[in-house]
Scaffold this motif. Sequence first.
Motif, PDB file in Angstrom:
ATOM      1  N   ARG A 228      12.288 -14.732   4.173  1.00  0.00           N
ATOM      2  CA  ARG A 228      12.774 -13.431   4.637  1.00  0.00           C
ATOM      3  C   ARG A 228      12.445 -13.209   6.108  1.00  0.00           C
ATOM      4  O   ARG A 228      13.266 -12.667   6.866  1.00  0.00           O
ATOM      5  CB  ARG A 228      12.163 -12.308   3.792  1.00  0.00           C
ATOM      6  N   SER A 229      11.255 -13.641   6.523  1.00  0.00           N
ATOM      7  CA  SER A 229      10.879 -13.449   7.930  1.00  0.00           C
ATOM      8  C   SER A 229      11.762 -14.247   8.866  1.00  0.00           C
ATOM      9  O   SER A 229      11.915 -13.900  10.040  1.00  0.00           O
ATOM     10  CB  SER A 229       9.410 -13.831   8.136  1.00  0.00           C
ATOM     11  N   ARG A 232      15.582 -12.413   9.083  1.00  0.00           N
ATOM     12  CA  ARG A 232      15.567 -10.966   9.286  1.00  0.00           C
ATOM     13  C   ARG A 232      16.723 -10.465  10.147  1.00  0.00           C
ATOM     14  O   ARG A 232      17.085  -9.291  10.065  1.00  0.00           O
ATOM     15  CB  ARG A 232      14.234 -10.526   9.896  1.00  0.00           C
ATOM     16  N   ASP A 233      17.304 -11.343  10.968  1.00  0.00           N
ATOM     17  CA  ASP A 233      18.448 -10.920  11.780  1.00  0.00           C
ATOM     18  C   ASP A 233      19.730 -10.819  10.956  1.00  0.00           C
ATOM     19  O   ASP A 233      20.705 -10.220  11.404  1.00  0.00           O
ATOM     20  CB  ASP A 233      18.659 -11.891  12.949  1.00  0.00           C
ATOM     21  N   PHE A 235      20.879  -8.968   8.231  1.00  0.00           N
ATOM     22  CA  PHE A 235      20.375  -7.803   7.509  1.00  0.00           C
ATOM     23  C   PHE A 235      20.734  -7.835   6.030  1.00  0.00           C
ATOM     24  O   PHE A 235      19.914  -7.479   5.175  1.00  0.00           O
ATOM     25  CB  PHE A 235      20.897  -6.518   8.161  1.00  0.00           C
ATOM     26  N   ALA A 238      18.464 -10.462   4.414  1.00  0.00           N
ATOM     27  CA  ALA A 238      17.078  -9.996   4.411  1.00  0.00           C
ATOM     28  C   ALA A 238      16.874  -8.922   3.344  1.00  0.00           C
ATOM     29  O   ALA A 238      15.856  -8.912   2.639  1.00  0.00           O
ATOM     30  CB  ALA A 238      16.699  -9.462   5.787  1.00  0.00           C
ATOM     31  N   ASP A 239      17.849  -8.019   3.205  1.00  0.00           N
ATOM     32  CA  ASP A 239      17.754  -6.986   2.168  1.00  0.00           C
ATOM     33  C   ASP A 239      17.760  -7.608   0.773  1.00  0.00           C
ATOM     34  O   ASP A 239      17.062  -7.135  -0.134  1.00  0.00           O
ATOM     35  CB  ASP A 239      18.921  -5.999   2.303  1.00  0.00           C
ATOM     36  N   THR A 242      14.383  -8.926   0.129  1.00  0.00           N
ATOM     37  CA  THR A 242      13.468  -7.818  -0.128  1.00  0.00           C
ATOM     38  C   THR A 242      13.612  -7.328  -1.567  1.00  0.00           C
ATOM     39  O   THR A 242      12.616  -7.062  -2.253  1.00  0.00           O
ATOM     40  CB  THR A 242      13.737  -6.663   0.849  1.00  0.00           C
TER      41      THR A 242
END
Length: 262
Positions: A228-229, A232-233, A235, A238-239, A242
Amino acid sequence: DEPADAERLILGKVEPVRSRFNLSYSGILSLYDRLGEDQILVAYQKSFARFQRERRRSKGGGRRRDRISREELAIRRRLAVLKRTGYIGEKGLTEKGRFAAFLNGYEVQAAELRSYGLFHLADPVQLAILLVAVVFEERKGDASAHLEPEILAEIKPLSERRIREFRRIEHEEGLIELTKEPDFRMAAPTRVWALGGTLDEMRKVTSISDGDLVRYLRMAIQLIRQIRSQVRDDFELADKFTTALEMLNRDEVDARRQLELG
């Protein structure tokens, strides 16, 4: 606080120090990025691990020399694999190579599945199951209920095909220890947990021990955090990671919560 403890520390037997130097794919990529190809072997030759093995070789004869030679050969072969599979290009690390270099464990599986588009293809539950499959290693006697094929849809066959192709290239380059394939035999209990189930409900679909269930879920959580890190760009992706993280990291699996509860 205790004199006996101080005496043990000062006068007791010294524990041997053993190097755990091991050039994984991510380690090779990091060294390649910082030092260049020629210096990777130099770094190994200057390592404490090499020093220890040279010391033992002087006592153990030619077998130690053979082992060192095999390790250097394995590094060269891993470099060849990384070039063939697009981690290293003419100008250095590719985007895929930089992604893998950051990860600490299961870097090839994560990079291959990402580059194949499987992270975008999967929904959060499928993503959780996929990353547990990346880290899971079955013990003798482990068994779980089978999932209906449509639950994982294309995720399972495509991920297996992708890693199998990488392993084929490793084999062609002469490597013996090949990259671990995804193991989906913990898929059913993972799905139960991801959808809000309890340990009791997981036990109904698997013979895997509670300790192993929690351990592999935590390992997948650590991998999810690392990935995830790095995305992160993106979105949307990344969501999704999460959401998968939140599905897995709760109750008995949440190490921080368990520590706070004592």
